[in-house]
Write a protein that holds these residues in place. Structure first.
Motif, PDB file in Angstrom:
ATOM      1  N   ILE A 168      57.542  83.755 146.258  1.00 33.61           N
ATOM      2  CA  ILE A 168      58.705  83.450 145.422  1.00 33.61           C
ATOM      3  C   ILE A 168      59.785  84.493 145.686  1.00 33.61           C
ATOM      4  O   ILE A 168      59.835  85.566 145.083  1.00 33.61           O
ATOM      5  CB  ILE A 168      58.326  83.409 143.925  1.00 33.61           C
ATOM      6  CG1 ILE A 168      57.084  82.540 143.720  1.00 33.61           C
ATOM      7  CG2 ILE A 168      59.493  82.892 143.097  1.00 33.61           C
ATOM      8  CD1 ILE A 168      57.199  81.124 144.248  1.00 33.61           C
ATOM      9  N   MET A 186      54.730  86.400 143.379  1.00 28.59           N
ATOM     10  CA  MET A 186      56.103  86.790 143.114  1.00 28.59           C
ATOM     11  C   MET A 186      56.558  87.844 144.122  1.00 28.59           C
ATOM     12  O   MET A 186      55.890  88.855 144.321  1.00 28.59           O
ATOM     13  CB  MET A 186      56.237  87.333 141.687  1.00 28.59           C
ATOM     14  CG  MET A 186      55.959  86.294 140.613  1.00 28.59           C
ATOM     15  SD  MET A 186      57.155  84.927 140.668  1.00 28.59           S
ATOM     16  CE  MET A 186      56.415  83.756 139.525  1.00 28.59           C
ATOM     17  N   TYR A 223      62.402  87.817 142.527  1.00 31.22           N
ATOM     18  CA  TYR A 223      61.787  86.662 141.886  1.00 31.22           C
ATOM     19  C   TYR A 223      62.368  86.418 140.494  1.00 31.22           C
ATOM     20  O   TYR A 223      62.388  85.274 140.005  1.00 31.22           O
ATOM     21  CB  TYR A 223      60.272  86.837 141.803  1.00 31.22           C
ATOM     22  CG  TYR A 223      59.816  87.771 140.712  1.00 31.22           C
ATOM     23  CD1 TYR A 223      59.529  87.292 139.435  1.00 31.22           C
ATOM     24  CD2 TYR A 223      59.679  89.145 140.936  1.00 31.22           C
ATOM     25  CE1 TYR A 223      59.114  88.147 138.423  1.00 31.22           C
ATOM     26  CE2 TYR A 223      59.270  90.002 139.934  1.00 31.22           C
ATOM     27  CZ  TYR A 223      58.982  89.508 138.678  1.00 31.22           C
ATOM     28  OH  TYR A 223      58.589  90.370 137.682  1.00 31.22           O
ATOM     29  N   LYS A 224      62.870  87.485 139.849  1.00 32.02           N
ATOM     30  CA  LYS A 224      63.402  87.342 138.492  1.00 32.02           C
ATOM     31  C   LYS A 224      64.618  86.414 138.465  1.00 32.02           C
ATOM     32  O   LYS A 224      64.818  85.672 137.495  1.00 32.02           O
ATOM     33  CB  LYS A 224      63.751  88.710 137.910  1.00 32.02           C
ATOM     34  CG  LYS A 224      62.526  89.573 137.604  1.00 32.02           C
ATOM     35  CD  LYS A 224      62.917  90.907 136.996  1.00 32.02           C
ATOM     36  CE  LYS A 224      61.685  91.753 136.696  1.00 32.02           C
ATOM     37  NZ  LYS A 224      62.049  93.077 136.120  1.00 32.02           N
ATOM     38  N   VAL A 245      63.171  82.915 138.605  1.00 30.40           N
ATOM     39  CA  VAL A 245      62.570  82.559 137.314  1.00 30.40           C
ATOM     40  C   VAL A 245      63.651  82.263 136.275  1.00 30.40           C
ATOM     41  O   VAL A 245      63.535  81.309 135.486  1.00 30.40           O
ATOM     42  CB  VAL A 245      61.637  83.692 136.831  1.00 30.40           C
ATOM     43  CG1 VAL A 245      61.181  83.430 135.390  1.00 30.40           C
ATOM     44  CG2 VAL A 245      60.419  83.817 137.746  1.00 30.40           C
ATOM     45  N   LYS A 246      64.723  83.065 136.289  1.00 30.55           N
ATOM     46  CA  LYS A 246      65.826  82.849 135.340  1.00 30.55           C
ATOM     47  C   LYS A 246      66.480  81.493 135.585  1.00 30.55           C
ATOM     48  O   LYS A 246      66.814  80.765 134.635  1.00 30.55           O
ATOM     49  CB  LYS A 246      66.852  83.974 135.479  1.00 30.55           C
ATOM     50  CG  LYS A 246      67.988  83.883 134.469  1.00 30.55           C
ATOM     51  CD  LYS A 246      68.945  85.061 134.614  1.00 30.55           C
ATOM     52  CE  LYS A 246      70.086  84.960 133.596  1.00 30.55           C
ATOM     53  NZ  LYS A 246      71.034  86.097 133.735  1.00 30.55           N
ATOM     54  N   TRP A 300      65.070  78.872 136.875  1.00 33.00           N
ATOM     55  CA  TRP A 300      64.112  77.870 136.384  1.00 33.00           C
ATOM     56  C   TRP A 300      64.185  77.751 134.860  1.00 33.00           C
ATOM     57  O   TRP A 300      64.184  76.636 134.315  1.00 33.00           O
ATOM     58  CB  TRP A 300      62.704  78.255 136.832  1.00 33.00           C
ATOM     59  CG  TRP A 300      61.606  77.609 136.049  1.00 33.00           C
ATOM     60  CD1 TRP A 300      61.340  76.268 135.961  1.00 33.00           C
ATOM     61  CD2 TRP A 300      60.639  78.255 135.220  1.00 33.00           C
ATOM     62  NE1 TRP A 300      60.257  76.051 135.139  1.00 33.00           N
ATOM     63  CE2 TRP A 300      59.803  77.249 134.671  1.00 33.00           C
ATOM     64  CE3 TRP A 300      60.378  79.584 134.913  1.00 33.00           C
ATOM     65  CZ2 TRP A 300      58.744  77.547 133.819  1.00 33.00           C
ATOM     66  CZ3 TRP A 300      59.315  79.883 134.081  1.00 33.00           C
ATOM     67  CH2 TRP A 300      58.518  78.867 133.529  1.00 33.00           C
ATOM     68  N   GLN A 301      64.247  78.875 134.175  1.00 30.46           N
ATOM     69  CA  GLN A 301      64.262  78.865 132.712  1.00 30.46           C
ATOM     70  C   GLN A 301      65.507  78.170 132.147  1.00 30.46           C
ATOM     71  O   GLN A 301      65.482  77.648 131.040  1.00 30.46           O
ATOM     72  CB  GLN A 301      64.170  80.292 132.176  1.00 30.46           C
ATOM     73  CG  GLN A 301      62.791  80.912 132.373  1.00 30.46           C
ATOM     74  CD  GLN A 301      62.730  82.365 131.956  1.00 30.46           C
ATOM     75  OE1 GLN A 301      63.743  83.066 131.951  1.00 30.46           O
ATOM     76  NE2 GLN A 301      61.538  82.825 131.612  1.00 30.46           N
ATOM     77  N   LYS A 333      63.109  72.093 133.002  1.00 29.17           N
ATOM     78  CA  LYS A 333      62.190  73.244 133.059  1.00 29.17           C
ATOM     79  C   LYS A 333      60.737  72.852 132.777  1.00 29.17           C
ATOM     80  O   LYS A 333      59.809  73.329 133.447  1.00 29.17           O
ATOM     81  CB  LYS A 333      62.646  74.301 132.053  1.00 29.17           C
ATOM     82  CG  LYS A 333      61.669  75.449 131.869  1.00 29.17           C
ATOM     83  CD  LYS A 333      62.063  76.344 130.710  1.00 29.17           C
ATOM     84  CE  LYS A 333      60.978  77.359 130.427  1.00 29.17           C
ATOM     85  NZ  LYS A 333      61.293  78.208 129.254  1.00 29.17           N
ATOM     86  N   HIS A 358      56.460  73.764 137.294  1.00 25.95           N
ATOM     87  CA  HIS A 358      55.338  74.640 136.972  1.00 25.95           C
ATOM     88  C   HIS A 358      55.169  75.703 138.067  1.00 25.95           C
ATOM     89  O   HIS A 358      54.929  75.366 139.226  1.00 25.95           O
ATOM     90  CB  HIS A 358      54.044  73.834 136.847  1.00 25.95           C
ATOM     91  CG  HIS A 358      54.185  72.601 136.019  1.00 25.95           C
ATOM     92  ND1 HIS A 358      53.890  72.577 134.674  1.00 25.95           N
ATOM     93  CD2 HIS A 358      54.611  71.351 136.323  1.00 25.95           C
ATOM     94  CE1 HIS A 358      54.110  71.366 134.195  1.00 25.95           C
ATOM     95  NE2 HIS A 358      54.550  70.597 135.187  1.00 25.95           N
ATOM     96  N   PHE A 359      55.281  76.966 137.689  1.00 26.09           N
ATOM     97  CA  PHE A 359      54.976  78.074 138.590  1.00 26.09           C
ATOM     98  C   PHE A 359      53.535  78.493 138.340  1.00 26.09           C
ATOM     99  O   PHE A 359      53.186  78.916 137.236  1.00 26.09           O
ATOM    100  CB  PHE A 359      55.919  79.257 138.336  1.00 26.09           C
ATOM    101  CG  PHE A 359      57.295  79.084 138.928  1.00 26.09           C
ATOM    102  CD1 PHE A 359      57.596  79.606 140.178  1.00 26.09           C
ATOM    103  CD2 PHE A 359      58.282  78.396 138.237  1.00 26.09           C
ATOM    104  CE1 PHE A 359      58.854  79.451 140.726  1.00 26.09           C
ATOM    105  CE2 PHE A 359      59.551  78.236 138.776  1.00 26.09           C
ATOM    106  CZ  PHE A 359      59.839  78.763 140.037  1.00 26.09           C
ATOM    107  N   LYS A 365      51.825  80.686 140.418  1.00 27.01           N
ATOM    108  CA  LYS A 365      51.606  81.989 141.059  1.00 27.01           C
ATOM    109  C   LYS A 365      50.605  81.909 142.211  1.00 27.01           C
ATOM    110  O   LYS A 365      50.511  80.886 142.883  1.00 27.01           O
ATOM    111  CB  LYS A 365      51.221  83.036 140.014  1.00 27.01           C
ATOM    112  CG  LYS A 365      52.319  83.247 138.969  1.00 27.01           C
ATOM    113  CD  LYS A 365      52.019  84.375 138.026  1.00 27.01           C
ATOM    114  CE  LYS A 365      53.162  84.557 137.031  1.00 27.01           C
ATOM    115  NZ  LYS A 365      52.896  85.663 136.081  1.00 27.01           N
TER     116      LYS A 365
END
Length: 378
Positions: A212, A245, A249-250, A253-254, A256-257, A262, A266-267, A269
């Motif tokens: 990711i 990750m 990656y943050k 993720v942000k 995606w959120q 959303k 599905h993450f 990992k």
């Protein structure tokens, strides 16, 4: 003959593409060659012996040094050119399956595999720490020092020639293999239920397996899935993204959120290696819109599991996936969305991709790869 092999990539707790490549290649070389002596080398201040695979071969020895890695790499190997790894091992030829710090005697034959030079083409896709690491390794100089360079694709060979000004006759292209564990499976209901429970999988899903990080174009994939959800009005399929990750990656993720879909993304990992074939088999399609790859194992693994593939039309992906996949513009989420729609809704296209995938993967065989490496190393 004694041959030294760098196995520092096998110290990783979780195997990525290069670690998996090194393990599979070495396993097959040792199964084929029972005569020559292989000295496997790594360095670690901490005890990582439990991570090093046991190859169970009488002609294999493992030697290691116990320097702190930063001291060993930046000060000893880079700065003082000591200790000479070949002298530690008592060998006159040394195989490196990946770019790394390595001080060697001038008369030692070096065989070097180059997976990709993405850090030279797209430095913006790497962290400052990684870029400094690549700068200090000085890939150009290491490639120049090598007596034989092995590129894992024609695309990588072209990059070596163009970016490092290396003569073509010094470079040989050897394709990697695909593990035998990747195949079409006849799964029992209990097996499906167990994997779905373990990773909290939806009933039907589009699958993607990557680290990711920005280079893998996860945001572009999410955008494409958002378009698909809006335009197709199909609420019976979700998107599953697997992988450890990585850098930045943050930000992913942000993104995606903040997505309107959303709950359908599905993450999961890191996926255990033994579970990957099952996930490929359960998926409706596999989507891999990376911006750049030196080879690209996941699309071929998906093909081997009879899962239709959509991949980026760039770097080595168009070379190794070819007509056995739908190739898309990784910079354009709409084209990725259109490809997803076509494969999911047109059974003829889906089955054609599966048939072509079965043919394509026959080009990638670890036994064949190992024999080519043995010929080069000797």
């Amino acid at each position: 003959m004694k041959i030294g092999i760098d196995i520092r990539t096998l110290m990783d707790r979780y195997y990525g593409g290069i670690s998996e490549f090194t393990y599979r290649l070495l396993k097959n070389i040792l199964e084929i060659d029972q005569k020559n002596q292989y000295i496997l080398y790594y360095n670690s201040w901490r005890n990582v012996s439990n991570r090093i695979p046991n190859f169970n071969s009488a002609n294999v020895k493992i030697k290691f040094t116990q320097y702190p890695n930063k001291v060993f790499n930046y000060i000893l190997q880079k700065g003082f050119k000591t200790p000479k790894i070949d002298q530690i091992l008592g060998v006159d030829r040394f195989f490196m399956p990946h770019l790394n710090f390595a001080a060697l005697s001038n008369n030692t034959r070096l065989i070097l595999t180059v997976h990709d030079l993405s850090f030279l083409r797209f430095s913006e896709h790497f962290s400052l720490r990684k870029n400094i690491w690549h700068y200090l390794i000085n890939a150009r100089k290491l490639i120049e020092r090598a007596d034989q360079v092995i590129a894992i694709s024609e695309n990588t060979k072209n990059d070596i020639v163009n970016l490092c000004q290396i003569k073509e006759n010094k470079i040989k292209v050897v394709y990697s293999g695909i593990g035998k564990q990747f195949k079409k499976l006849n799964l029992e209901k209990s097996e499906k239920r167990e994997i779905r429970k373990k990773y909290k999988l939806p009933q039907k899903f589009i699958f993607s397996l990557n680290t990711i990080e920005p280079r893998k174009n996860i945001i572009g994939l999410i955008q494409a899935f958002e378009l698909y959800c809006r335009e197709s009005k199909n609420d019976a399929i979700d998107l599953v993204i697997a992988g450890a990750m990585g850098w930045k990656y943050k930000e992913i993720v942000k993104f995606w959120q903040n997505s309107l879909v959303k709950n359908r993304i599905h993450f999961i990992k890191y996926v255990d290696n033994k579970d990957k074939p099952i996930l490929y088999n359960l998926a409706e399609i596999f989507v891999y819109p990376s911006f750049y790859e030196g080879f690209g194992f996941p699309p071929l693994e998906a093909m081997a599991c009879a899962c239709p593939v959509i991949a980026g039309n760039n770097s080595s992906l168009s070379e190794v996936c070819a007509e056995a996949s739908v190739l898309v513009d990784s910079n354009n989420p709409q084209t990725i969305n259109q490809a997803i729609f076509q494969v999911l809704n047109k059974e003829k296209i889906k089955q054609n991709l599966i048939k072509k995938g079965e043919i394509q993967i026959k080009r990638f065989n670890w036994r064949k790869t190992a024999r080519e490496y043995i010929d080069i190393i000797y």
